[in-house]
Scaffold this motif. Structure first.
Motif, short mmCIF file in Angstrom:
data_model
loop_
_atom_site.label_atom_id
_atom_site.label_comp_id
_atom_site.label_asym_id
_atom_site.label_seq_id
_atom_site.Cartn_x
_atom_site.Cartn_y
_atom_site.Cartn_z
N ILE A 65 26.96 45.66 2.36
CA ILE A 65 26.30 45.11 3.54
C ILE A 65 24.94 44.59 3.13
CG2 ILE A 65 25.51 45.57 5.87
CD1 ILE A 65 27.48 47.99 5.79
N SER A 66 24.73 43.31 3.39
CA SER A 66 23.45 42.73 2.99
C SER A 66 23.23 41.41 3.70
CB SER A 66 23.44 42.50 1.48
OG SER A 66 22.24 41.88 1.11
N ASP A 67 22.02 41.23 4.18
CA ASP A 67 21.68 39.95 4.79
C ASP A 67 21.04 39.02 3.77
OD1 ASP A 67 22.76 40.65 7.12
OD2 ASP A 67 20.90 40.95 8.22
N LYS A 68 20.75 39.56 2.61
CA LYS A 68 20.06 38.76 1.60
C LYS A 68 20.87 38.66 0.31
CE LYS A 68 15.66 40.48 3.15
NZ LYS A 68 14.66 41.45 2.81
N GLU A 69 20.52 37.70 -0.48
CA GLU A 69 21.04 37.57 -1.85
C GLU A 69 22.56 37.63 -1.96
OE1 GLU A 69 19.01 39.77 -4.89
OE2 GLU A 69 17.27 40.07 -3.59
N SER A 70 23.23 37.04 -0.99
CA SER A 70 24.68 37.15 -1.03
C SER A 70 25.27 36.43 -2.24
CB SER A 70 25.30 36.65 0.26
OG SER A 70 24.65 35.49 0.69
N LYS A 71 24.54 35.41 -2.71
CA LYS A 71 25.04 34.67 -3.86
C LYS A 71 25.15 35.59 -5.09
CE LYS A 71 25.50 30.21 -5.52
NZ LYS A 71 26.89 30.38 -5.62
N ARG A 72 24.09 36.36 -5.30
CA ARG A 72 24.09 37.26 -6.44
C ARG A 72 25.19 38.31 -6.30
NH1 ARG A 72 21.18 42.23 -7.81
NH2 ARG A 72 20.44 42.36 -5.68
N LEU A 73 25.31 38.83 -5.08
CA LEU A 73 26.26 39.92 -4.86
C LEU A 73 27.70 39.46 -4.98
CD1 LEU A 73 24.42 41.67 -1.90
CD2 LEU A 73 24.43 42.32 -4.30
N GLU A 74 27.91 38.16 -4.79
CA GLU A 74 29.27 37.64 -4.88
C GLU A 74 29.94 37.93 -6.22
OE1 GLU A 74 29.48 33.50 -3.85
OE2 GLU A 74 29.16 34.02 -1.73
N VAL A 75 29.12 38.04 -7.26
CA VAL A 75 29.67 38.35 -8.58
C VAL A 75 30.60 39.57 -8.48
CG1 VAL A 75 29.09 39.10 -10.92
CG2 VAL A 75 27.65 37.43 -9.76
N LEU A 76 30.18 40.53 -7.68
CA LEU A 76 30.95 41.77 -7.58
C LEU A 76 32.26 41.59 -6.83
CD1 LEU A 76 27.94 44.09 -6.83
CD2 LEU A 76 29.41 44.24 -8.84
N THR A 77 32.28 40.63 -5.91
CA THR A 77 33.53 40.41 -5.19
C THR A 77 34.54 39.72 -6.11
OG1 THR A 77 32.90 38.24 -4.34
CG2 THR A 77 32.29 40.15 -3.01
N LYS A 78 34.03 39.06 -7.14
CA LYS A 78 34.91 38.28 -8.00
C LYS A 78 35.42 39.02 -9.22
CE LYS A 78 33.04 33.86 -6.57
NZ LYS A 78 31.69 33.32 -6.72
N THR A 79 34.65 39.99 -9.70
CA THR A 79 35.10 40.66 -10.91
C THR A 79 34.95 42.17 -10.81
OG1 THR A 79 34.89 40.82 -13.31
CG2 THR A 79 32.86 40.46 -12.07
N SER A 80 35.82 42.86 -11.51
CA SER A 80 35.70 44.32 -11.57
C SER A 80 35.43 44.74 -13.01
CB SER A 80 36.97 44.97 -11.06
OG SER A 80 38.07 44.53 -11.82
N ASP A 81 35.16 43.73 -13.83
CA ASP A 81 34.91 43.99 -15.23
C ASP A 81 33.42 44.29 -15.45
OD1 ASP A 81 34.38 43.84 -17.94
OD2 ASP A 81 35.87 42.28 -18.30
N GLY A 82 33.14 45.52 -15.80
CA GLY A 82 31.75 45.94 -15.96
C GLY A 82 30.99 45.10 -16.97
N PHE A 83 31.69 44.57 -17.95
CA PHE A 83 31.01 43.76 -18.96
C PHE A 83 30.53 42.44 -18.37
CE2 PHE A 83 33.13 46.80 -21.53
CZ PHE A 83 32.32 46.95 -22.64
#
Ligand code: ADP
Ligand code: MG
Length: 660
Positions: A572-590
Motif C-alpha cells: 500500500i503506497s500513494d508514492k513511488e509506485s513506479k519504483r515499487l512496480e519492480v516487485l510486482t514484476k519479479t520475485s527474483d531477489g537478485f
C-alpha cells in the motif's frame, strides 16, 4: 608537515581546516573537490526557462541598489553577445561602487525566459577565458570558501614533492598513469577535460587497487593460516541428511559439501552462504553445526533478533531430537544468574551448541573450545563483532548467512576475502508470491482480499508504517493499525501486535500464538523482517511501502510463500509506485537487488561493511565497478607474481590485516 607551517595559514585557519579532518599538508592536498563547475559561456539559443546560465559581458548602466532591513538587492541591465538582460543579484551591495556602466563582468544565475531576466547567484569581474575553465568545488565548513580552500591547496602543493603511491611501477607504466602527485595537482587545478579524466581514473584505480589488495591478501593469508583440521567422515553427514524430514535441493547439498570441505581442511573457513529468503539456509547451518559437533568442538549460531534466535532453537531441537547434543539459548535480556549458569556450562564444555543474539560474544562469555561461529543475516554483523572475536583470541571457522541477494560479481568483489556458496533454487513445490500495489484510497480492496484469505483458514502479517523517530511512535503506530484491523475483523478473528517496546517474553508469547494459529492477524513493525517462518501465513500487507528499500520489501515478502500454498504480498503506497512496480514484476531477489543498487547505491546493500571497510575518497563501488574489477584482477596477479612487493605495499598490507 602540519598545515600551520604553511605561510599564510595561521592558527585560526588551521582550526577551520581541522574541522574538515585536515591536519597535515598531505591531508590538505588529498582533500579532493567533490564536483566541478564548468565555466563556459552558455549558448543562449539552447536555453530553456529556468536553466542555469553563465554569461559574460558589460553593464549597460550603473547598478541600482535597494536596501531592506539587513538585506539588499541590486539590479542592472547587462549586455552579453548581442542581447540585453535584466539582472538581479541579492546581498552584494558592497560591490555597487565597482558596478558601473561599461564594466566587464561574468554572472552565473537562473534564466527567466518570459522577462528575459537573470537572478544571479554569483558574479565575477572580468570576462570568461576563451577556453573552458573548470572550477573545483570542495565540501566546506563555515569560515572558509571553496575558492580559499583551493588556494590553500595550491600553497601546499609545492611542498609535496613526493607522495606514497600504492600502484606498483609496472602497472603505472601499463596503464600510462602519471605520477600520483601530478594526478593530485590535476584534480585541484584541471588543465583540460582529458587530463582531468586521466588523473581521476589513476587515483580511483589506486584506491580500489589498495582495497582489492587487502581483500585478496586477507583471503590468501587466511588460507595459509592453520585452521582446525577435523576428522569427520562424510558418510556420517550423509546419514544425518538422510534422516531429515525433507530432501535437500541440489544447491543445498553443494553448499553442505563446500562447508564440509572447509571444515576438514587445514585452512580456516570464512564462507558466505547466500540464498534468497526461503531458500533453506537454516538447515545448512544446522548441518554445519553437526559436523563441528562430531569433530568435538562447540558451535555458536548468532541471530540478529531474539525472535529469530528462539525460532532457531526450536527448530534445531526438532532436528537434533534423536541425537545427544546439548543446545542452549543465550540472549541479552536473560537474567544475569541465568547467564552465569550458561557461562559455567559453556566453560566446562557441557554445552555443545549455543544459540543467541549478539550476547553470544560479550566480553564475559567464555567458550571451552569454540570451533564454529555461524551468523544469520550477515549484513547485521559488522566488522566490530569480528574484531571482538579476534580479541578473545579465538579464530574459529566462520560461516555467514545472508538473504541479501548480492549479485555474484559484487559478492566476489565486496566479499573478496570470503568464499561464497549460493543457493539459487527454492525447495520444490513453492509458488511465486503474487504481489500487488494499492493506493490508500483503495483500502477496501485490501480488506476484501484479506478477508478472503482469512476465510480459507490462513494467517496474515500486517506491517505498520515505518517510523524512525522513537519507539513510542512505533508503538502508537502499531496500535492505530491494530484498531483498524479490530474494526474490520475483530469479531471473527484474533489480532496480535508486535513492536519494539515489548519485552522479549511478550514478543515470544505473541509469536508463539501466531505460530499456533491462536492469532490470525499479526500487526507488527519490521521486527518480523528477517527469518521468521510461519507456514500457514500466506499474506503480507505492507503499509506505506514507499518507505522501504526494495530489498527490505523483498525480505518482508519472503515471510510468506514458504510452502505450496499460493501466497500474496499487498503493497500500500500513494508514492513511488513506479519504483515499487519492480516487485510486482519479479520475485527474483537478485533482480530486486540490482534495481535497489541502481536506485539507492550500495550503502543499503552492504550495510556496515560498506561504511567500515570501504571509505573511498574518490571511487564509488557502483559507478566505478569496472575499475574495481580491473583492480581485483591486477591485485590477484600482483600478489601471485614474483615481483618484489615494494615497501609501501607491504606496509599497507600489514595495516590491512587489522581488518580480519
Ligand atoms: P532462509 O533461507 O530464508 O533462512 P529457511 O531456512 O527458514 O529459509 O527455510 C524456509 C523453509 O523451508 C523452512 O520451513 C524449512 O524447513 C524449509 N526447507 C528448507 N529446505 C527445504 C527443502 N529442501 N525442502 C523442503 N523444505 C525445505
Ligand atoms: Mg533464515
Amino acid at each position: 608537515m602540519n598545515v600551520e607551517l604553511l605561510k599564510g595559514i595561521g592558527p585560526k585557519t588551521s582550526k577551520i581546516l581541522n574541522k574538515l579532518d585536515i591536519y597535515t599538508i598531505e591531508d590538505l592536498v588529498t582533500y579532493y573537490p567533490f564536483r566541478y563547475d564548468i565555466l563556459k559561456r552558455t549558448d543562449m539559443s539552447k536555453v530553456m526557462d529556468g536553466d542555469k546560465v553563465i554569461l559574460d559581458g558589460y553593464l549597460e548602466e550603473d547598478a541600482k541598489l535597494f536596501r531592506y532591513g539587513r538585506n539588499d538587492r541590486m539590479t542592472f541591465r547587462f549586455f552579453s553577445s548581442n542581447n540585453i538582460y535584466n539582472v538581479t543579484i541579492f546581498n552584494r551591495g558592497f560591490l555597487k561602487s565597482k558596478l558601473l556602466v561599461g564594466t566587464n563582468i561574468t554572472i552565473m544565475g537562473k534564466y527567466d525566459k518570459k522577462f528575459n531576466s537573470i537572478v544571479a547567484s554569483d558574479l565575477h569581474f572580468g570576462l570568461l577565458p576563451n577556453k573552458t575553465e573548470i572550477v573545483p568545488i570542495y565540501h566546506i565548513t563555515p569560515g572558509i570558501t571553496s575558492k580559499q580552500l583551493n588556494e590553500y591547496v595550491n600553497m601546499a602543493l609545492p611542498f609535496v614533492n613526493y607522495i606514497d603511491s600504492y600502484i606498483p611501477d609496472y602497472l603505472e607504466e601499463k596503464y600510462n598513469f602519471d605520477t600520483k602527485i601530478n594526478a593530485i595537482k590535476e584534480l585541484h587545478n584541471p588543465t583540460s577535460t582529458n587530463n582531468f579524466k586521466l588523473a581521476l581514473s589513476r587515483l580511483k584505480f589506486e584506491e580500489l587497487f589498495v582495497f582489492m589488495m587487502k581483500m585478496t591478501y586477507l583471503k590468501n593469508s587466511r588460507k595459509a593460516k592453520d585452521g582446525l583440521m577435523r576428522n569427520v567422515d562424510y558418510k556420517e553427514v550423509e546419514d544425518f541428511i538422510n534422516n531429515l524430514p525433507f530432501t535437500l535441493t541440489i544447491d543445498q547439498l553443494s553448499s553442505v559439501k563446500d562447508i564440509y570441505n572447509d571444515l576438514i581442511s587445514q585452512s580456516r573457513m570464512n564462507r558466505l552462504l547466500q540464498g534468497d529468503v526461503g531458500s533453506g539456509k537454516t538447515i545448512i547451518s544446522f548441518i554445519a553445526l553437526y559436523i563441528n559437533y562430531l569433530s568435538g568442538y562447540q558451535g555458536a549460531l548468532m541471530a540478529p533478533t531474539e525472535i529469530l534466535a528462539n525460532q532457531h532453537l526450536i527448530n534445531i531441537q526438532k532436528i537434533f531430537k534423536d541425537y545427544d547434543i546439548k543446545v542452549k539459548l543465550l540472549t541479552g535480556k536473560m537474567k544475569s544468574s541465568e547467564k552465569k549458569k550458561i557461562n559455567e556450562e559453556l566453560k566446562n564444555g557441557n554445552i555443545d551448541i549455543l544459540i543467541g543474539t549478539h550476547a553470544l560474544f560479550q566480553d564475559d562469555i567464555v567458550y571451552k573450545n569454540l570451533g564454529l561461529v555461524i551468523t544469520d543475516e550477515q549484513h547485521r554483523f559488522g566488522v566490530n563483532q569480528r574484531q571482538s572475536l579476534k580479541n578473545k583470541g579465538i579464530t574459529p571457522d566462520i560461516l555467514y548467512m545472508s538473504a541479501t541477494p548480492i549479485p555474484r560479481t559484487y559478492a566476489l568483489t565486496i566479499y573478496g576475502d570470503m568464499d561464497v556458496s549460493s543457493i539459487k533454487t527454492m525447495p520444490s513445490g513453492r509458488k511465486k508470491v503474487i504481489t500487488n500495489l494499492y493506493k490508500e484510497e483503495n483500502i477496501k480492496d485490501v480488506l476484501e482480499a484479506m478477508y478472503k484469505e482469512l476465510l480459507s483458514g490462513h494467517q496474515i502479517y500486517v506491517v505498520a508504517p515505518l517510523i524512525e523517530e522513537s519507539d513510542k511512535s512505533d508503538m502508537e503506530n502499531t496500535s492505530a493499525l491494530e484498531e483498524k484491523m479490530n474494526k474490520a475483523f475483530g469479531k471473527k478473528y484474533t489480532i496480535g501486535v508486535l513492536h519494539g517496546k515489548m519485552t522479549s517474553l511478550e514478543k515470544d508469547k505473541v509469536m508463539e500464538d501466531f505460530k499456533n494459529n491462536k492469532i490470525q492477524i499479526l500487526v507488527s513493525t519490521t521486527v518480523i523482517e528477517v527469518g521468521v517462518d510461519v507456514k500457514n501465513a500466506t499474506m503480507i500487507v505492507i503499509f506505506d511501502a514507499y518507505r522501504f528499500g526494495l530489498s527490505a520489501l523483498h525480505q518482508l515478502r519472503g515471510r510468506v510463500g514458504r510452502n505450496d500454498l499460493q501466497s500474496y504480498c499487498l503493497l500500500i503506497s500513494d508514492k513511488e509506485s513506479k519504483r515499487l512496480e519492480v516487485l510486482t514484476k519479479t520475485s527474483d531477489g537478485f533482480v530486486v537487488a540490482e534495481e535497489d543498487f541502481k536506485l539507492r547505491g550500495s550503502g543499503d546493500l552492504f550495510g556496515q561493511r560498506q561504511s567500515g571497510d570501504m571509505n573511498f575518497k574518490l571511487a564509488n563501488i557502483k559507478n566505478d565497478f569496472n575499475v574495481l574489477l580491473k583492480a581485483k584482477e591486477e591485485a590477484e596477479i600482483y600478489l601471485k607474481s614474483d615481483v618484489d612487493t615494494n615497501k609501501i605495499v607491504k606496509k599497507m598490507l600489514i595495516e590491512s590485516t587489522n581488518l580480519d
